[in-house]
Design an enzyme around this catalytic site. Structure first.
Site, short mmCIF file in Angstrom:
data_model
loop_
_atom_site.label_atom_id
_atom_site.label_comp_id
_atom_site.label_asym_id
_atom_site.label_seq_id
_atom_site.Cartn_x
_atom_site.Cartn_y
_atom_site.Cartn_z
N GLY A 27 0.87 -1.07 0.00
CA GLY A 27 0.04 0.03 0.18
C GLY A 27 0.94 1.23 -0.03
O GLY A 27 2.02 1.22 -0.29
N ASN A 28 0.21 2.43 0.60
CA ASN A 28 0.64 3.69 0.33
C ASN A 28 1.34 3.93 -1.20
O ASN A 28 2.54 4.18 -1.47
CB ASN A 28 1.90 3.91 1.26
N LEU A 29 0.35 3.64 -2.25
CA LEU A 29 0.93 3.72 -3.68
C LEU A 29 1.58 4.87 -4.14
O LEU A 29 0.73 5.78 -3.91
CB LEU A 29 -0.11 3.12 -4.22
N HIS A 33 4.17 2.03 -8.51
CA HIS A 33 3.41 0.97 -8.29
C HIS A 33 2.31 0.81 -9.53
O HIS A 33 2.18 -0.09 -9.98
CB HIS A 33 2.36 1.03 -7.03
N GLY A 148 9.04 -4.86 -8.69
CA GLY A 148 9.93 -3.53 -9.21
C GLY A 148 11.37 -4.06 -9.16
O GLY A 148 11.75 -4.56 -7.97
N LYS A 150 13.45 -1.67 -8.33
CA LYS A 150 14.02 -0.95 -7.14
C LYS A 150 14.49 -1.94 -5.93
O LYS A 150 15.47 -1.73 -5.52
CB LYS A 150 13.15 0.19 -6.72
N ASP A 151 13.70 -2.77 -5.83
CA ASP A 151 13.96 -3.86 -4.77
C ASP A 151 14.73 -4.87 -5.46
O ASP A 151 14.12 -6.19 -5.86
CB ASP A 151 12.67 -4.21 -4.11
N SER A 186 9.47 5.67 -3.56
CA SER A 186 9.38 4.66 -2.85
C SER A 186 8.35 5.11 -1.90
O SER A 186 7.94 6.16 -1.68
CB SER A 186 10.75 4.65 -2.04
N SER A 187 7.65 4.12 -1.32
CA SER A 187 6.50 4.48 -0.16
C SER A 187 7.35 5.18 1.22
O SER A 187 6.81 6.06 1.66
CB SER A 187 5.85 3.34 0.18
O1 PAF Z 1 7.83 -4.95 -2.04
C1 PAF Z 1 6.96 -5.06 -1.22
O2 PAF Z 1 6.24 -4.07 -1.18
C2 PAF Z 1 7.06 -6.11 -0.23
O3 PAF Z 1 8.02 -6.61 0.16
C3 PAF Z 1 6.21 -7.48 -0.89
C4 PAF Z 1 6.63 -7.84 -2.00
C5 PAF Z 1 4.68 -6.57 -1.20
C6 PAF Z 1 5.88 -8.36 0.26
O4 PAF Z 1 5.28 -7.90 1.47
#
Ligand code: PAF
Length: 283
Positions: A27-29, A33, A148, A150-151, A186-187
């Site tokens: 969330g907190n899109l 996202h 994403g 980014k991660d 990023s959130s």
């Molecule tokens: O990247 C994220 O927002 C979180 O790590 C995920 C993949 C939703 C798992 O909680």
């Protein structure tokens, strides 16, 4: 957009709708996202998003309690991005009892970088993603899921999990969405004060400088990384790591000097005030 909270509700919503393309979120899109959501639209018959702040991937001192919950705004954004089905489980839906079965990721991939500074993080991520995947895909015979870039390390860990468990899920990588000054969306950017926000592009700039210096190939990587950390510290950041790794396995390149054609990625994590940001740059 159909909103579901329990696994049976979700499965009923997905019945006879073809292959899902799924975007898991906490969330907190933001626009990043939404671009993953649009990418999902190209990879399935029905687009699914989840919103679930996963307690298992937070360390005790981290921001689980204060993580922004922005339900109304998130729903409006997902509608706008063309999401068909939203899965927003309550904690008791995903974890009706303490989650004692866990997914232990490959330590060679998960114990370094983020895993070194956030021990247990990838176990928490893999465990919830496995559960979200079984909620979304078990009755649909598989599909696609979008993560994403980014991660970066998370994406690689999930790919490896899906491959090792032979899950019929195609993992799609979505490119990082950036603000005009280069800051990766990023959130957690919302935690930055106005002054910090003005300095926050420093991390992406540091990674760009590190990648360019590495590609010149005239100084050992270890010295470049140490210099990059020092430069960022001088700008008021507290870096956890700034490093150049192979894209294939996230290990340090075998050669102390980088060969021009090796596919590499510069990865960094650093704290600005109380906010920890991560970013990366393939080169
Ligand atoms: O990247 C994220 O927002 C979180 O790590 C995920 C993949 C939703 C798992 O909680």
């Amino acid at each position: 957009m159909q909103i579901t909270h329990s696994i049976p509700e979700l499965r009923a919503a997905l019945a006879q709708r073809g292959k899902p393309a799924f975007v898991p979120t906490m969330g907190n899109l933001h626009d990043g996202h939404l671009s993953l959501m649009r990418l999902a639209g190209q990879h399935g018959d029905v687009t699914v998003a989840s919103i679930f702040v996963n307690r298992l991937q937070f360390l005790p001192h981290e921001d689980f309690d204060s993580y922004p919950r922005t339900w109304d705004a998130d729903c409006a954004k997902l509608e706008w991005a063309g999401c068909d089905v939203l899965f927003a489980p309550r904690e008791k839906d995903l974890y009706p009892e303490p989650q004692v079965f866990k997914i232990l990721p490959d330590p060679l991939l998960a114990d370094m970088l983020e895993g070194e500074f956030r021990p247990g993080f990838f176990t928490g991520v893999c465990t919830v993603v496995m559960k979200l995947f079984s909620s979304v895909f078990a009755t649909t015979g598989g599909g696609a899921a979008v993560f994403g870039m980014k991660d970066y390390q998370q994406l690689m860990v999930i790919r490896r999990m899906v491959q090792q468990f032979a899950m019929p899920i195609e993992i799609i990588a979505g490119s990082t969405t950036r603000a005009a000054d280069g800051l990766a969306l990023s959130s957690r950017n919302g935690y930055l004060s106005a002054t910090e926000r003005e300095q926050a592009m420093g991390l992406s700039q540091a990674l760009k400088a590190l990648a360019e210096a590495a590609r010149r190939g005239d100084t050992p990587l270890a010295a470049l990384e140490a210099q990059a950390m020092q430069d960022l510290r001088a700008k008021g950041w507290a870096p956890d790591y700034l490093t150049v790794r192979n894209r294939s396995d996230l290990l340090a390149p075998a050669d102390a000097y980088v060969a021009a054609d090796t596919p590499l990625v510069a990865l960094g994590a650093a704290r600005l005030g109380n906010t920890r940001l991560i970013d990366n740059l393939e080169f």
